[in-house]
Design an enzyme around this catalytic site. Structure first.
Site, PDB file in Angstrom:
ATOM      1  N   GLU A  97       0.838  -1.214   0.000  1.00  0.00           N
ATOM      2  CA  GLU A  97       0.000   0.000   0.000  1.00  0.00           C
ATOM      3  C   GLU A  97       0.868   1.257   0.000  1.00  0.00           C
ATOM      4  O   GLU A  97       0.612   2.213  -0.735  1.00  0.00           O
ATOM      5  CB  GLU A  97      -0.929  -0.024   1.214  1.00  0.00           C
ATOM      6  CG  GLU A  97      -1.706   1.259   1.462  1.00  0.00           C
ATOM      7  CD  GLU A  97      -1.552   1.776   2.877  1.00  0.00           C
ATOM      8  OE1 GLU A  97      -1.103   2.928   3.047  1.00  0.00           O
ATOM      9  OE2 GLU A  97      -1.876   1.024   3.822  1.00  0.00           O
ATOM     10  N   LYS A 118     -18.656  24.602  -0.311  1.00  0.00           N
ATOM     11  CA  LYS A 118     -19.815  24.764   0.579  1.00  0.00           C
ATOM     12  C   LYS A 118     -19.878  23.610   1.576  1.00  0.00           C
ATOM     13  O   LYS A 118     -19.620  22.457   1.215  1.00  0.00           O
ATOM     14  CB  LYS A 118     -21.101  24.807  -0.244  1.00  0.00           C
ATOM     15  CG  LYS A 118     -21.223  26.054  -1.100  1.00  0.00           C
ATOM     16  CD  LYS A 118     -22.498  26.036  -1.908  1.00  0.00           C
ATOM     17  CE  LYS A 118     -22.615  27.301  -2.749  1.00  0.00           C
ATOM     18  NZ  LYS A 118     -23.805  27.256  -3.634  1.00  0.00           N
ATOM     19  N   LEU A 175     -20.067   1.802  28.344  1.00  0.00           N
ATOM     20  CA  LEU A 175     -20.161   0.437  27.830  1.00  0.00           C
ATOM     21  C   LEU A 175     -20.449   0.491  26.337  1.00  0.00           C
ATOM     22  O   LEU A 175     -21.211   1.342  25.873  1.00  0.00           O
ATOM     23  CB  LEU A 175     -21.272  -0.312  28.570  1.00  0.00           C
ATOM     24  CG  LEU A 175     -21.629  -1.737  28.168  1.00  0.00           C
ATOM     25  CD1 LEU A 175     -22.139  -2.503  29.393  1.00  0.00           C
ATOM     26  CD2 LEU A 175     -22.717  -1.773  27.087  1.00  0.00           C
ATOM     27  N   VAL A 176     -19.839  -0.423  25.603  1.00  0.00           N
ATOM     28  CA  VAL A 176     -20.112  -0.564  24.168  1.00  0.00           C
ATOM     29  C   VAL A 176     -20.397  -2.029  23.904  1.00  0.00           C
ATOM     30  O   VAL A 176     -19.670  -2.906  24.384  1.00  0.00           O
ATOM     31  CB  VAL A 176     -18.905  -0.104  23.316  1.00  0.00           C
ATOM     32  CG1 VAL A 176     -19.185  -0.305  21.834  1.00  0.00           C
ATOM     33  CG2 VAL A 176     -18.568   1.353  23.592  1.00  0.00           C
ATOM     34  N   GLY A 177     -21.450  -2.300  23.156  1.00  0.00           N
ATOM     35  CA  GLY A 177     -21.771  -3.684  22.817  1.00  0.00           C
ATOM     36  C   GLY A 177     -22.073  -3.802  21.339  1.00  0.00           C
ATOM     37  O   GLY A 177     -22.695  -2.914  20.761  1.00  0.00           O
ATOM     38  N   LYS A 223     -21.262  20.555   3.571  1.00  0.00           N
ATOM     39  CA  LYS A 223     -22.212  19.527   3.113  1.00  0.00           C
ATOM     40  C   LYS A 223     -23.278  19.215   4.157  1.00  0.00           C
ATOM     41  O   LYS A 223     -24.284  18.592   3.858  1.00  0.00           O
ATOM     42  CB  LYS A 223     -21.453  18.236   2.769  1.00  0.00           C
ATOM     43  CG  LYS A 223     -20.352  18.417   1.732  1.00  0.00           C
ATOM     44  CD  LYS A 223     -20.906  18.897   0.407  1.00  0.00           C
ATOM     45  CE  LYS A 223     -19.821  19.043  -0.646  1.00  0.00           C
ATOM     46  NZ  LYS A 223     -18.903  20.143  -0.413  1.00  0.00           N
ATOM     47  N   SER A 262     -24.677  20.997  10.298  1.00  0.00           N
ATOM     48  CA  SER A 262     -23.822  21.209  11.467  1.00  0.00           C
ATOM     49  C   SER A 262     -22.526  21.909  11.073  1.00  0.00           C
ATOM     50  O   SER A 262     -21.977  22.702  11.836  1.00  0.00           O
ATOM     51  CB  SER A 262     -23.512  19.877  12.145  1.00  0.00           C
ATOM     52  OG  SER A 262     -22.908  18.984  11.237  1.00  0.00           O
TER      53      SER A 262
END
Length: 1004
Positions: free
Chosen positions: A89, A874, A337-339, A876, A879
C-alpha cells in the site's frame, strides 16, 4: 411511523441508458436505492474485467473524488513476510511505468486542490483521493496506473521501509494497537488472524535478508497475485453526467488485469473451542481499566436486510432505563459500555461487550460478567420482540430518508468497500433499510453468547504483577489462563436480575418532519441576526435556506470568567461537565437513537451545549440539559468516580504521541493564560464535593449565555426556546461586566527572535520537532497569503522530509491559528534527535525560497485557483454551516461572508507579494522572523535522546555549513512566567461587523 421512504433513480428492473463508447461494460445497474432528499445520480457498472464500479454524478459538487478497494489485506500476507500488504500500500504511490516520478500523483493533487491517502485492513486495502472537478480525468489517469503497472523501484523500496517502520514505532506505545495485536497473537497460530499486519523493519528487512528473501521481488509477486480486477471495486464522484463519467472511467480501469483470483474467505473462527473459556490480564501503557467479554460468531453481513447483529447490539449497548449500563453505573462499577458485532475478516466475526471500569469495578470483574449473562438470559426469556425490531427499522429508515449529504471523499471511501459485500442496488441503503423480520437469526446469534464460548480480557495497571508473559510484536505484558470450570457453571445457571429489562418505547421519535412554512430574510443571507439581546443572554438566529431538512442546530455557550480563573476552577469545571454528561446519559440516550446528537463540553470560557438533529423535540432535550446545569446536585459516588477519571485523563496525556506534546507545549508558551498539567493535577487531587457544589452555584449566578439557533426554525420558535433557557437561570443571577467577557490573547514574539522550548517524553521512542513561524494578527489579506504559502509548500515539504529523507511517518506543515494570531507550523515526529530534524526543516525552508522564486507563473496560478476553490467549498452538512457561523461569533469577529471576501483578496495576490511574505516571515535571512521551536525529546530506551554527532540541543547549524540564521543560538524558554511577563500581547483582530459588546456597560 411509515415504511422506509427512498427513491431509485430509475424504476426497479429497468436497464437505464447505455453510455456510448463503453464497450468494456458487461452490466449496468441504474435502480440504485437512494434517499429521497438525495439529488445525486448513481449508476453501477461491471466491467469486462469484472471490476465493479459505482458512478456518482453531482453537478453541484465543488470536489470530485475516487476510491478503489482491493479485496485483500494483511490476512493474506505470506507467512514469512508479515506486513507485506501494508508495505505494498505504501509503495504503490511511488511511481508507475506511465508516471515514473515518485511524487507525480501528490504534486498533481496539490496543484489542483486535492489530497489522498490509503489504508490496509484485515481483508481489504483502500486507496482514495479528492481533487477539483475540472481535474478528475487527469487524477484518475495517474490513479489507475497504480493497479496496472507500479514500479516498486529499489530506491523507493529501501526508503519507504523506513516509513513503515516509523509508523509501527508510532503505534508501539499505543494501547489501542497493543491490545488489538494481543488479541490476534493469542488466536490459533494456524489462522491468518494471528498475523502481525503492520510490519516493521525486522519483518520486512532484517529477517528476510537473513533468509535470502528479496522483498522487492515479493512485493511484485504479491501485486501480481492479488491486485486483480475481479476482487476490486471503484467509486467515482464527479460533476460530469453519468454517461460522461462512464466514458472517462471505463477505458482507464478496463486495463486492470483480471487474474481470476478467488476472493479470500475464512469461515473458520480464529478461536476454536480449545482457545475459548480463557481469561487474559493485560498491563496497559496508560492508566486504563477495561473489561472485554467476547464471543466468536459467524460473519452476518449477508443478513443485512434483517439485521440480527444490529438488533442485539442495540439492546446490549443500550444506555437507557433497564439497560446493562444503567445497572452497572448504579452499582458504581462502570463509566461507559459498548456492545456489538465487529467483523474480523470475510467469514468470521466477534460479538463483544466492552466495559470501561471504575476503580471499584476492577474488584467486581466476575460480578460484571454475571450481569452480562443475566442480561443475555433476560433477552432469551423475552425472545425476539418484533416491536423493538420495528422501532429500530423505522429509526434507521428515517435517518436514511433525511440523510445529510456526505462530502465527496467520505462518500467514496464510505461505499467502496460496500460494493464488495452488497448488491449494487443496495450499496447506499444496506446499513439503513431492513425489510425482513427474522427472529430465527436473532435466536441463532443469541445461542452463541454462552459461557462455553466466552473470552474475557481485563486491562488494568493493578494486575501488572500477574502479567508474566510478553506479546511478540509490541512487548505487551499479559497473562492468559483458563476460566475455572465452576465459574463457567455459575454463569450457565444465572438467575434473572429484576433491574434488567427491555427499553421502553422511544419518546424522542419525531412526530413532525415538515419544513417550516414562510420565508425569512436570514435564509438568503450569509449572516445571522441577533434575535434577543439582554444583559444575561444574546441569541443569534438564522433560518436554513440551503439544506431543506427538518433539522436544526442549537449552540449555547455559558460563559463565565470563573471557569478558567485558577487551576482549581478549571478542574472543577471539567468534573462538573463529566458529571453532567454522566447524569444525562440515561435520559438522553433515547434522543441519540432518534437522531438527536448532543454534547456538553468545557473550555476556557465556560460550558458549551450543542444539540443537532430533528428539530421537533430538540427543546425537550435542551430543557432537560439546562435543568441539570442550573439545578446541579452531584451524586457523591459519581463525583468520586468522575474526579478520579479527570485525574487519570491528566496523567494519561504523558503517553500521548510526541507531536501532541509539541502542540501542547507550543500553546503553553504562546497563550497569555494557561494552566499547566502539573497545576491542574495538583488542584484536582485536593478537590471536594462541597467545592464543586458551591462553584457550580456561583457560576450559574455569574454567567452570560450566547446562543445560535440555525435550521428549520421560525423566529417565534427560536425566541420562545431562548426565553425558556434564560428563565431557568437563578432569579438572583447578575450580568457580567463587558471586560469580563474579553477573549484571551496571544503572546507576541518580538521580531528577529528565536525561542526554544524543550520537553522530555519517557513513553515513546520517537521524538518531535515543531517549528512555528509567527505571522502576526489575522487580516483578510494576510490570511490568504499565509494559506496560499502553506498550500504551495505542503507537498514539497512532505516529499522532501518524509518521502526522500524519511525523517519520520508524521510530517505536517500548515497554518496554526489561535486567539486571532497566526503563523506557519512544521511538525516532524522522528526517531532522529529534534536538533537534527530542525536543521533539516530549516534546510528545506532555505531551499523553498529558490523554489518559490523560480516557480512558473502558470504553476502559481494553479495553486491560487486551487485554494480559491477550496475556500469556496460549501459545507455539506447543516452542522458544518452552523460551526462556520459559530466560529465567527465566538471569535467576536463576525465576518460571516469570510470565504467570498477572502477569495476576492486571494484572486489579486501576486507571486511577488507571496514571495515577499515568505521573505519577511519565514526565511532564515529575515531580520523580522519570529520563531518558536519546540523539541520533545525521547528518554525512552532506544529513543532519540542524544544527538548522533554530539551537537548540543540548541545547535541548529546545518550539515553543509552554517547560514546566517544558523549562527544564532535560540533563547530557551524555561521560566514561563518570566517569559510572558516581559512580552507584549497581540491585539485581537478588529470586528468585521459592528456588533455591540456583550455584558453590562458602566455608564460613567
Amino acid at each position: 411511523m411509515t415504511s422506509p421512504q427512498c427513491s431509485p433513480r430509475h424504476p426497479p428492473g429497468t436497464p437505464g441508458p447505455r453510455g456510448p463508447g463503453s464497450p468494456g461494460v458487461v452490466k449496468r445497474v441504474n435502480d440504485i436505492v437512494k434517499s429521497q432528499v438525495d439529488n445525486r445520480e448513481y449508476r453501477g457498472l461491471e466491467l469486462s474485467n469484472r471490476l465493479k464500479v459505482l458512478l456518482v454524478s453531482d453537478p453541484t459538487t465543488d470536489k470530485s473524488a475516487a476510491a478503489i478497494d482491493v479485496g485483500v489485506g494483511y490476512l493474506s500476507d505470506p507467512n514469512e513476510l508479515p506486513g507485506l500488504a501494508h508495505f505494498c500500500e505504501h509503495m504503490l504511490f511511488l511511481g508507475t511505468k506511465k508516471y515514473p516520478e515518485e511524487n507525480e500523483y501528490s504534486r498533481y493533487l496539490a496543484e489542483h486542490g486535492g489530497s489522498s491517502n490509503a489504508s490496509t485492513s484485515s481483508d481489504h486495502t483502500m486507496y482514495y483521493f479528492d481533487v477539483l472537478p475540472a481535474h478528475l480525468a487527469g487524477a484518475l489517469d495517474i490513479f489507475a496506473q497504480f493497479f496496472i503497472a507500479p514500479l516498486f523501484t529499489e530506491s523507493a523500496t529501501g526508503r519507504e521501509l523506513s516509513a513503515v517502520n516509523s509508523e509501527h514505532e508510532k503505534n508501539a506505545a499505543s494501547d489501542t494497537w497493543r491490545l488489538d495485536q494481543l488479541n490476534k497473537s493469542s488466536a490459533d497460530p494456524n489462522h491468518p488472524y494471528h498475523k502481525f499486519g503492520t510490519g516493521n523493519r525486522e519483518t520486512l528487512e532484517t529477517i528476510p535478508k537473513s533468509k535470502g528473501i528479496d522483498v522487492r521481488k515479493a512485493l511484485l509477486e504479491f501485486h501480481q497475485e492479488w491486485y486483480s480486477a475481479n476482487i476490486m471495486t471503484l467509486v467515482v464522484l464527479g460533476k460530469e453526467s453519468l454517461d460522461e463519467l462512464e466514458q472517462m472511467v471505463v477505458p482507464l480501469f478496463s486495463a486492470v488485469e483480471d487474474r481470476a483470483v478467488p476472493p479470500p474467505r475464512w469461515p473458520e473462527p480464529p478461536f476454536p473451542a480449545g482457545l475459548r473459556r480463557k481469561r487474559a490480564y493485560c498491563l496497559p501503557v496508560k492508566d486504563l481499566r477495561s473489561l472485554s467479554i467476547d464471543f466468536s460468531v459467524p460473519d452476518t453481513t449477508h443478513h443485512y436486510k434483517s439485521g440480527p447483529g444490529h438488533y442485539l447490539s442495540n439492546l446490549l449497548g443500550h444506555e437507557g432505563p433497564g439497560s446493562l449500563l444503567s445497572e452497572l453505573k448504579a452499582r458504581g462499577w462502570c463509566n461507559s459500555l459498548v456492545g456489538g458485532t465487529r467483523v474480523g475478516g470475510r467469514g468470521f466475526a466477534f460479538f463483544g461487550v466492552q466495559v470501561d471500569l471504575t476503580e471499584d469495578g476492577v474488584d467486581h470483574i466476575d460480578d460484571i460478567i454475571e450481569l452480562v449473562f443475566q442480561y443475555i438470559a433476560m433477552l432469551r426469556k423475552e425472545g425476539p420482540q418484533r416491536w423493538v425490531w420495528e422501532e429500530q427499522r423505522d429509526l434507521m429508515a428515517m435517518e436514511f430518508r433525511f440523510k445529510d449529504v456526505q462530502d465527496p471523499r467520505n462518500m467514496v471511501t464510505g461505499h467502496v468497500h460496500m460494493l464488495q459485500d452488497f448488491p449494487m442496488e443496495d450499496v447506499l441503503s444496506a446499513y439503513y433499510i431492513m425489510t425482513e423480520w427474522r427472529p430465527d437469526l436473532i435466536e441463532e446469534l443469541l445461542d452463541l453468547l454462552t459461557p462455553e464460548n466466552v473470552r474475557v480480557g481485563i486491562v488494568a495497571k493493578c494486575f501488572g504483577d500477574k502479567c508474566t508473559q510478553t506479546e511478540k510484536w509490541y512487548g505487551t505484558k499479559y497473562l492468559q489462563e483458563d476460566i475455572e470450570p465452576n465459574k463457567i457453571k455459575e454463569w450457565q445457571s444465572v438467575k434473572l436480575c429484576p433491574q434488567l429489562h427491555l427499553p421502553p418505547p422511544n419518546e424522542f421519535v419525531p412526530a413532525r418532519l415538515e419544513l417550516e412554512a414562510g420565508d425569512d430574510v436570514t435564509a438568503h443571507s450569509a449572516a445571522p441576526v441577533i434575535l434577543k439581546d439582554t444583559p444575561l443572554m444574546r441569541l443569534w438566529f438564522k433560518k436554513d435556506g440551503e439544506f431543506h431538512l427538518p433539522k436544526a442546530v442549537m449552540t449555547f455557550d455559558l460563559v463565565s470568567p470563573l471557569a478558567y480563573s485558577e487551576p482549581l476552577a478549571c478542574s472543577l469545571t471539567s468534573v462538573w461537565v463529566l458529571l453532567l454528561r454522566d447524569s444525562l446519559q440515561q435520559f438522553a440516550y433515547a434522543a441519540e437513537l432518534a437522531g438527536l446528537r448532543w454534547s456538553v463540553g468545557n473550555a476556557k470560557y465556560g460550558i458549551s451545549i450543542i444539540i443537532e438533529g430533528y428539530d421537533d423535540k430538540q427543546h425537550v432535550l435542551l430543557d432537560k440539559i439546562i435543568d441539570h446545569v442550573v439545578d446541579f446536585k452531584p451524586d457523591p459516588q459519581r463525583f468520586d468516580i468522575m474526579k478520579e477519571n479527570h485525574i487519570r485523563n491528566i496523567k494519561n496525556f504523558e503517553a500521548e504521541q510526541p507531536y501532541q506534546h509539541a502542540v501542547y507545549q507550543q500553546a503553553v508558551v504562546l497563550s497569555d493564560v494557561v494552566w499547566t498539567r502539573c497545576q491542574l493535577l495538583d488542584s484536582a487531587e485536593s478537590m471536594t464535593l462541597d467545592q464543586l457544589t458551591e462553584f457550580a452555584s456561583s457560576m450559574m449566578r455569574r454567567v452570560h449565555i450566547e446562543g445560535l439557533m440555525y435550521g428549520n426554525l421560525t423566529r417565534e420558535r427560536a425566541l420562545k426556546i431562548a426565553d425558556r433557557v434564560e428563565g431557568k437561570l437563578p432569579k438572583d443571577a447578575s450580568p457580567l461586566l463587558t471586560q469580563q467577557l474579553l477573549l484571551h490573547r496571544e503572546i507576541e514574539i518580538e521580531k528577529g527572535s528565536w525561542y526554544l522550548r524543550e520537553a522530555k517524553n519517557s513513553v515513546h521512542k520517537s521524538s518531535c520537532a515543531s517549528l512555528y513561524y509567527g505571522c502576526g494578527v489575522r487580516t483578510s489579506r494576510t490570511n490568504v497569503l499565509l494559506e496560499l504559502l502553506a498550500q504551495i509548500l505542503n507537498e514539497p515539504c512532505f516529499n522532501t522530509l518524509r518521502t526522500k529523507e524519511q525523517l519520520g511517518y508524521i510530517v505536517f506543515s500548515g497554518v496554526r491559528r489561535s486567539s486571532g494570531v497566526q503563523g506557519l507550523r512544521v511538525i516532524v515526529q522522528s526517531d532522529r534527535h529534534p536538533g537534527y530534524v530542525e536543521r533539516r526543516v530549516e534546510a528545506f525552508i532555505e531551499d523553498s525560497e529558490e523554489y518559490l522564486a523560480n516557480m512558473p507563473e502558470e504553476e502559481f496560478l494553479k495553486h491560487r485557483a486551487a485554494l480559491a476553490a477550496q475556500r469556496l467549498e460549501k459545507p455539506k452538512r447543516m452542522s458544518s454551516r452552523a460551526s462556520q457561523i459559530w466560529g465567527e461569533i465566538s471569535a467576536q469577529v463576525y465576518n460571516f461572508d469570510r470565504p467570498r471576501i477572502e477569495v476576492e483578496q486571494l484572486n489579486t495576490v501576486t507571486k511577488g507579494e507571496m514571495l515577499d511574505f515568505f521573505k519577511k516571515h519565514i526565511s532564515g535571512k529575515s531580520k523580522e522572523r519570529r520563531k518558536l521551536s519546540v523539541h520533545v525529546i525521547s528518554t525512552a530506551e532506544g529513543g532519540a535522546g542524544h544527538e548522533p554527532d554530539g551537537r548540543t540541543n540548541g545547535d541548529a547549524g546545518r550539515e553543509d555549513g552554517p547560514s546566517d540564521n544558523d549562527k544564532k543560538e535560540p533563547t530557551k524558554v524555561c521560566d514561563l512566567v518570566d517569559f510572558k511577563s516581559r512580552r507584549r500581547l497581540y491585539p485581537h483582530p478588529a470586528p468585521f461587523t459592528n456588533v455591540p459588546r456583550k455584558g453590562q456597560h458602566c455608564k460613567l
